[in-house]
Design a protein around this motif. Structure first.
Motif, mmCIF file in Angstrom:
data_model
loop_
_atom_site.group_PDB
_atom_site.id
_atom_site.type_symbol
_atom_site.label_atom_id
_atom_site.label_comp_id
_atom_site.label_asym_id
_atom_site.label_seq_id
_atom_site.Cartn_x
_atom_site.Cartn_y
_atom_site.Cartn_z
ATOM 1 N N UNK A 71 1.268 -5.459 -1.082
ATOM 2 C CA UNK A 71 2.760 -5.323 -1.164
ATOM 3 C C UNK A 71 3.311 -4.043 -1.472
ATOM 4 N N UNK A 72 2.397 -3.097 -2.477
ATOM 5 C CA UNK A 72 3.016 -2.031 -2.753
ATOM 6 C C UNK A 72 2.790 -0.972 -1.761
ATOM 7 N N UNK A 73 1.936 -1.160 -0.802
ATOM 8 C CA UNK A 73 1.746 -0.283 0.178
ATOM 9 C C UNK A 73 2.924 -0.240 1.386
ATOM 10 N N UNK A 74 3.838 -1.599 1.192
ATOM 11 C CA UNK A 74 4.665 -1.706 2.043
ATOM 12 C C UNK A 74 6.064 -1.196 1.562
ATOM 13 N N UNK A 75 6.026 -0.781 0.264
ATOM 14 C CA UNK A 75 7.131 -0.308 -0.410
ATOM 15 C C UNK A 75 7.214 1.109 -0.384
#
Length: 90
Positions: A71-75
């Protein structure tokens, strides 16, 4: 020296009653055993279930950490959401 070591080990031993109490406390913490109808489980079964439960919690923690990392990599790295996720991973 040998007699001193013997006395030290005797004073640090856990009594049978203490072991029974600790196993009982573990049994109360384990959802797998707590939900069963039988009120008594053997100490070896409680310890085995404890190990299984800890492994399960570790797998769940790893899965959640992976999901948070994905999720962090998509933000956007500087977004408030990313900061929250980073704080959960650490």
């Amino acid at each position: 020296m040998s007699s001193r070591r013997s006395r030290d080990s005797e004073s640090s031993r856990i009594s049978d009653d203490q072991i029974i109490e600790l196993v009982s406390k573990l049994q109360q913490l384990l959802p797998e055993i707590r939900t069963r109808r039988s009120s008594k489980a053997s100490a070896s079964k409680v310890l085995q279930e404890t190990c299984n439960y800890i492994r399960s919690l570790n797998r769940e923690m790893d899965d959640l950490s992976d999901r948070l990392s994905q999720l962090l990599s998509t933000l956007d790295a500087d977004s408030p959401e990313a900061a929250i996720i980073r704080s959960l991973i650490i």
